[in-house]
Motif scaffolding. Structure first.
Motif, short mmCIF file in Angstrom:
data_model
loop_
_atom_site.label_atom_id
_atom_site.label_comp_id
_atom_site.label_asym_id
_atom_site.label_seq_id
_atom_site.Cartn_x
_atom_site.Cartn_y
_atom_site.Cartn_z
N GLY A 218 -32.93 -11.88 -15.69
CA GLY A 218 -33.14 -11.51 -16.99
C GLY A 218 -31.86 -10.71 -17.47
N ASP A 219 -31.10 -10.13 -16.57
CA ASP A 219 -29.90 -9.21 -16.87
C ASP A 219 -28.91 -10.17 -17.22
OD1 ASP A 219 -31.10 -6.78 -16.51
OD2 ASP A 219 -30.42 -6.68 -14.36
N GLY A 240 -25.05 -23.40 -18.06
CA GLY A 240 -24.74 -22.04 -17.49
C GLY A 240 -23.83 -22.06 -16.58
N GLN A 241 -23.91 -21.01 -15.82
CA GLN A 241 -22.84 -20.65 -14.75
C GLN A 241 -23.35 -20.13 -13.33
OE1 GLN A 241 -19.92 -17.25 -15.03
NE2 GLN A 241 -18.29 -18.94 -15.59
N ILE A 242 -22.87 -20.50 -12.37
CA ILE A 242 -22.96 -19.60 -10.99
C ILE A 242 -21.83 -18.90 -10.74
CG2 ILE A 242 -23.58 -20.10 -8.65
CD1 ILE A 242 -24.44 -22.95 -9.46
N MET A 243 -22.36 -17.31 -10.53
CA MET A 243 -21.23 -16.65 -10.15
C MET A 243 -21.44 -16.30 -8.51
SD MET A 243 -22.31 -13.72 -13.44
CE MET A 243 -20.85 -12.82 -12.96
N LEU A 252 -26.88 -18.23 -13.54
CA LEU A 252 -27.09 -17.99 -15.21
C LEU A 252 -27.68 -19.00 -15.62
CD1 LEU A 252 -24.03 -15.92 -16.03
CD2 LEU A 252 -26.04 -15.21 -14.88
N ASP A 253 -28.53 -18.74 -16.70
CA ASP A 253 -29.09 -19.88 -17.77
C ASP A 253 -28.17 -19.88 -18.82
OD1 ASP A 253 -29.53 -17.77 -19.27
OD2 ASP A 253 -31.80 -17.74 -18.98
N LYS A 257 -28.26 -15.33 -18.91
CA LYS A 257 -29.01 -14.48 -18.21
C LYS A 257 -29.02 -14.96 -16.96
CE LYS A 257 -30.16 -12.34 -22.30
NZ LYS A 257 -29.56 -10.69 -22.54
N VAL A 258 -29.60 -14.01 -15.99
CA VAL A 258 -29.75 -14.29 -14.54
C VAL A 258 -31.09 -14.86 -14.50
CG1 VAL A 258 -29.97 -13.07 -12.22
CG2 VAL A 258 -28.43 -12.30 -13.64
#
Length: 268
Positions: A218-219, A240-243, A252-253, A257-258
């Motif tokens: 959620g962060d 989203g994205q993958i860090m 991330l969505d 958000k995580v």
């Protein structure tokens, strides 16, 4: 950095055989994207990926058409706002290649202003500004754990369910343990040629415990960057994205958000 990352460039220079192989792979990828489009004509990511493939083939006309027209229309109808933004980034890259740095900068700035990390990355590259880097762990910080397990401990004695093994050709095997812990899953990929093994311990969507640096589900992305720095690798997804950091990754969505996070280890 293209909205679609294909690691096909570095080994192709100065080698006609590799150049031909690279082109074959990209054209085969286009066929797969066409197949996805035939199944869902409004699946915007397939059009964008096709545009990226044409850009890598230096077919600027087709790349721009699929980015500006096909992707944009499908993104609108299919409700893929992030893909539409990513298409703008590709258009900016094409503008820069065509010598229009002003248009490219405007495209990247607009994307960055809408919250696109990829747009911000390309904007810094264009302006020759330094890229943020990963923040190393501070002394005394506990190791990252999920369900009270470190990835090192898991890799020393991995448990998996043989019935769920999936073989991809003769050289690659995927394994998993859907219940590595009460709130996590374990995924294993093994290269049967060089015996390289990748372990990924991934949280479930409802996992409650934070990371060692205090990141919880959620962060937002900015909070992750504050604690871990900017990732060396960021993989774009339709939603989203993958860090990807040195030993941990965050998924991330579509709200930035995580949604999940995981620890990974590459062993050979």
């Amino acid at each position: 950095r293209l909205p679609l990352e294909l690691d096909l460039e570095s080994s192709a220079k100065g080698n006609d055989g590799m150049v031909n192989k690279r082109e074959q792979i990209l054209r085969q990828a286009i066929l797969h994207f066409d197949a996805a489009i035939s199944l869902d004509p409004n699946y915007a990511p397939a059009y964008l990926n096709k545009a990226c493939a044409y850009a890598l083939l230096n077919d600027t006309v087709r790349a721009r058409f699929y980015a500006e027209t096909e992707t944009k229309q499908a993104a609108l109808v299919g409700h893929f706002p992030k893909t539409s933004t990513d298409a703008d980034i590709l258009i900016g890259i094409l503008d820069f290649r065509a010598g229009n740095a002003t248009a490219a900068e405007a495209a990247f700035a607009t994307a960055a202003g809408s919250g696109s990390a990829l747009g911000a990355h390309n904007l810094r590259v264009l302006r020759n500004e330094p890229q943020p880097t990963e923040i190393p762990p501070s002394a005394g910080l506990r190791r990252e754990k999920i369900d009270d397990k470190t990835i090192a401990a898991i890799s020393a004695d991995p448990q998996f369910v043989p019935s769920k093994d999936v073989s991809v050709g003769p050289n690659l095997m995927f394994r998993q343990n859907p219940a590595e812990g009460p709130g996590s899953k374990l995924f294993i990929s093994q290269n049967l040629v060089n015996d390289e093994i990748v372990f990924l311990h991934l949280t479930n969507p409802a996992y409650q415990e934070p990371t060692a640096r205090g990141i919880s589900l959620g962060d937002d992305r900015a909070t992750v960057v504050e604690k871990y720095g900017e990732p060396t690798t960021a993989v774009e997804t339709p939603r989203g994205q993958i860090m990807v950091y040195k030993a941990i990754l965050f998924i991330l969505d579509n709200h930035g958000k995580v949604a999940r996070w995981g620890n990974y280890l590459i062993s050979s």
